[in-house]
Every structure is written in C-alpha cells, then in structure tokens.
Design an enzyme around this catalytic site. Structure first.
Site, short mmCIF file in Angstrom:
data_model
loop_
_atom_site.label_atom_id
_atom_site.label_comp_id
_atom_site.label_asym_id
_atom_site.label_seq_id
_atom_site.Cartn_x
_atom_site.Cartn_y
_atom_site.Cartn_z
N GLY A 220 0.80 -1.22 0.00
CA GLY A 220 0.00 0.00 0.00
C GLY A 220 0.84 1.27 0.00
N SER A 221 1.93 1.27 0.76
CA SER A 221 2.76 2.47 0.85
C SER A 221 3.33 2.84 -0.52
CB SER A 221 3.91 2.26 1.84
OG SER A 221 3.40 1.95 3.11
N GLN B 230 -7.70 -0.01 3.59
CA GLN B 230 -8.57 -0.57 4.63
C GLN B 230 -9.94 -0.98 4.09
OE1 GLN B 230 -7.95 -1.36 7.80
NE2 GLN B 230 -5.86 -0.58 7.82
N THR C 105 11.83 -8.00 -10.62
CA THR C 105 11.21 -9.29 -10.93
C THR C 105 9.93 -9.44 -10.11
OG1 THR C 105 13.39 -10.18 -11.37
CG2 THR C 105 11.61 -11.78 -11.01
N CYS D 175 2.11 2.34 13.23
CA CYS D 175 3.29 3.17 13.01
C CYS D 175 3.45 4.24 14.10
CB CYS D 175 3.23 3.86 11.66
SG CYS D 175 1.95 3.26 10.59
C1 LIG Z 1 -1.57 -0.50 6.03
C2 LIG Z 1 -1.92 0.73 5.32
C3 LIG Z 1 -1.06 1.29 4.35
C4 LIG Z 1 0.30 0.71 4.05
O1 LIG Z 1 0.22 -0.53 3.40
P1 LIG Z 1 1.53 -1.47 3.38
O2 LIG Z 1 1.17 -2.56 2.43
O3 LIG Z 1 1.72 -1.95 4.77
O4 LIG Z 1 2.65 -0.62 2.87
C5 LIG Z 1 -1.47 2.42 3.68
N1 LIG Z 1 -2.67 2.98 3.95
C6 LIG Z 1 -3.52 2.49 4.87
C7 LIG Z 1 -4.83 3.14 5.09
C8 LIG Z 1 -3.16 1.36 5.59
O5 LIG Z 1 -4.00 0.87 6.50
#
Ligand SMILES: *Cc1c(COP(=O)(O)O)cnc(C)c1O
Length: 404
Positions: A73-74, A182, A240, A327
């Site tokens: 997600g990041s 989420q 990859t 975090c």
């Molecule tokens: C967990 C989360 C992320 C980050 O996702 P990762 O796959 O851990 O990098 C970004 N946004 C929200 C809202 C999240 O809950």
C-alpha cells in the site's frame, strides 16, 4: 472465563487465509521461473501473472491493463500521488487537496512534495471523522492537480463519501486518488462506480501476504515510474515480479469478495455488541461515526487510561490490540487521526483500537467484554492522569456518553 488469545488488531495486519497460502505454494515449488524469461518455465510464471491481473481487475471493476502490482500500500500511495503531481506540474498546476487524517504513506509524500514546491490543502475532518464532497469542491482551485482522500480510515474506520467526492472531481476535471487499503476486501469497492482515477490496495490487510499490493490507474492517465531498472509492469515498476505474493493476494481478494456480505453483517453485529458493552465503562466514548464505519472497527477513548498501558495490560490477558496506528505506537505523540477529530490531547492519548476480522468469534467478543473493563480499571488505578480527573484538576469531557 478460560484464558485465550484474541487477535483483534486486524487493521495492522491479518492472518493469511489457507486459500491464499495454497495459491502461493506452487509458485515456490513448481512455477519458479522469471516471467521475463522466454522458455517454458518462465512462461508458466508469466501465465500466473496474466491470470492474476485479470482476476484482480474483475473484482475491482477495471481492465487488467489498469492494474499495476507493487510491494504494498505504501508504494502504491507514493506512486499514485507522485504521478498525479508530476502530471500537474507539467501543466503548471501545483496544488493538492487531501485530509488531515490520511495514512502517513500519503501525508509524508505530500510533505515531500511541499518541499518540492507544491501547495497542499489538508481538509479538517468533522468530529465524527468524516468530510463532505462539498468541502472538497470548495477546496479545489484552478491550479489543483490532485485530490487524495482515503476510502476508510485505518484508526477510526470511518468511511468517506468516495463516490460523491469522485463525482465532484470529475466535474471539476481533477484527478482523484483514494487510499483504499482498509476498504478493499472489507466493504464493496468498485473503481468505475466509485468514480476514482487512482486507487491503492495492500494484500496483507485482507488475509493475503505481506509485501505485495497493487494500484489502479485509469487508462489514459500517465503513471510515472518510482522504481527504475526494467520493463516489468509495462515499464512502470521495475523488479522481478513477486509471483507467489501476487497469486496469494489474488486468491485472498477473491475469497474476501465471495464472502463480503456475510462477513460485513456478522462483523457489524460483533462490533456493535463490543461498543455497547464497552460504553458502560464510565467516562468512555466512541471515536468516529457510529454508522459510517468499517464493520470490524471499534475505537474508543477511556479517560485517564493511557493507551500504551491499556495495550500492555490487555496483552497480559491474551488480547492483542492497538492504540494509534501501528506506526504511531512507538512515538509518544497521540495519533494525528484522533487529534484531527478535535479530541483533547489527554483524551486522544487514552484510546484503544479493536479491529475484528472474519477470523474472530463471538467468544472473542465475550472474552474482551469480560476482560477489558477490568483492564481499564487497573490502568486507571495506577494512572496519575486519572488522579487528576478524580481530584477535579482536569474536567471530564466524555462522561460515559458516545460522541459523533
Ligand atoms: C496499512 C496501510 C497502508 C500501508 O500498506 P503497506 O502494504 O503496509 O505498505 C497504507 N494505507 C492504509 C490506510 C493502511 O491501513
């Protein structure tokens, strides 16, 4: 009640589903090729990649070529926001609209962009944790190149009016990105119906593996490259491909979507039972809107009971919870999300996040309802902050009523 382990921190990460593990295993054992290789073993891996992209797209309501696999997600948030910013800058548009309670993957990217000459308007959320599409409209300027608003909040679970915000952005001709990490796999998400141009998701939040995610980028919208070095993902994301991770994520998403309605119904009931029970604790309050929230999210404040202590005492009872987001638990600052709701510093500091998933049972809820009131009492007994409430030095603001 007999001691048990209750994992109720599913917004931080989820346990992997058996179906996801089973989808991954052959990718380690048999389909180990590099999808870029021209021989048969490489091409087998390529087939998995093509198949997963189609299946992911089908679940999200887009075309396979609009899906790009990422490390999570990041990365997806970083890439979507940077792409829209770069595109805007080329047209002389350097203004971005977002909210004060986004995930740090969004907020920190926006901070970087500010240093690079962009201007950012962070909308304040109301004390129920929501914004309106009209507030977004009012913030859009002729030089706005991007609106980024999260679908559902990772701490308080509030669900924004994404469809309406998307409609406003379409009308105003501004790119709309949503961090749906989420939301995907938890509530219905469809990029076409939701009027979004870019979206981020992550597998480990819906029982898939960690370290893999995806972004959706509407066809015709140029995506810029964050990681250089190869032609993977049509030149937009070198490296990859994580074939096993992608296969696990796809299986997890399909499973989540197949059971979406029943899971939502069951979790909503469990959530509301927890909230009702915990509200009986004096001087407590629910954070975020009671209705427009994720089915599995409970976030409450208990005056005079510090979040860190609550977590440790709950953990001693076998209950795994969180205070802010994963975090922020290492820092002593109260969560920026709770502060953005306008909670007093000391109330924001005394909060607990319980996030349920379909892996939780009614017995887990019973157990938490029995143990958590005692945990709060124990923490208050050793808290000097609580003494200040008792002596009247700090006035109560919650009084056992719910907010929002
Ligand atoms: C967990 C989360 C992320 C980050 O996702 P990762 O796959 O851990 O990098 C970004 N946004 C929200 C809202 C999240 O809950």
């Amino acid at each position: 009640m007999e001691k048990r382990t209750v994992y109720a921190d599913n917004a931080a990460t989820t346990a992997m589903s058996m179906r996801a593990i089973e989808a991954m295993t052959p990718c380690f054992m048999k389909i180990y090729g590099n999808p870029s290789s021209l021989h048969s073993i490489g091409q087998e891996a390529k087939e998995v990649l093509v198949d997963c992209r189609e299946r992911m797209a089908a679940r999200l309501g887009c075309k396979p070529e609009e899906i790009y696999f990422t490390s999570g997600g990041s990365e997806a948030d970083n890439q979507c926001i940077r792409s829209a910013a770069l595109l805007g800058a080329r047209k002389g548009k350097r203004h971005i609209v977002s909210t004060a309670f986004e995930h740090h993957a969004v907020l920190h990217t926006l901070d970087k962009l500010k240093k690079e000459g962009f201007e950012v308007t962070l909308l304040d959320v109301h004390n129920n944790g929501l914004i309106t599409a009209e507030e977004v409209r009012a913030a859009i300027r002729p030089d706005t190149c991007l609106v980024t608003v999260m679908y559902a909040n990772n701490e308080i679970g509030t669900i924004q009016p994404i469809r309406e915000i998307g409609r406003v952005c379409r009308e105003m001709g501004v790119i709309f990105h949503t961090d749906a990490v989420q939301a995907v796999g938890h509530i219905p998400v469809n990029v076409a119906e939701d009027n979004v141009d870019m979206l981020s998701l992550s597998a480990h939040k819906f029982h898939g593996p960690k370290g893999v995610g995806a972004l959706y980028c509407k066809k015709g919208l140029p995506l810029s490259t964050l990681i250089e070095g190869g032609a993977q993902e049509r030149g937009k994301r070198a490296g990859t491909e994580n074939i096993a991770g992608i296969a696990g994520m796809t299986a997890a998403l399909e499973e989540a979507c197949e059971h979406l309605e029943e899971n939502m119904e069951r979790l909503t009931k469990m959530r509301d039972r927890l909230i009702e029970g915990l509200k009986k604790i004096p001087y407590s309050g629910l954070n975020g809107d009671a209705k427009r929230r994720l089915p599995g999210n409970v976030n409450m404040s208990f005056e005079g009971a510090e979040g860190e202590s609550l977590i440790l005492y709950a953990s001693a009872e076998g209950i795994c919870l969180s205070s802010g987001s994963a975090c922020t638990t290492a820092s002593l600052q109260p969560s920026h999300v709770l502060m953005s709701l306008g909670l007093p510093h000391e109330v924001a500091h005394c909060s607990l996040r319980i996030t349920l998933a379909d892996t939780n049972s009614e017995e887990d809820v019973d157990y938490m309802l029995e143990k958590l009131p005692k945990v709060v009492e124990r923490v208050r007994n050793i808290s000097s902050l609580w003494d200040d409430y008792v002596s009247g030095k700090i006035p109560h603001v919650l009084g056992g009523k719910t907010q929002g």
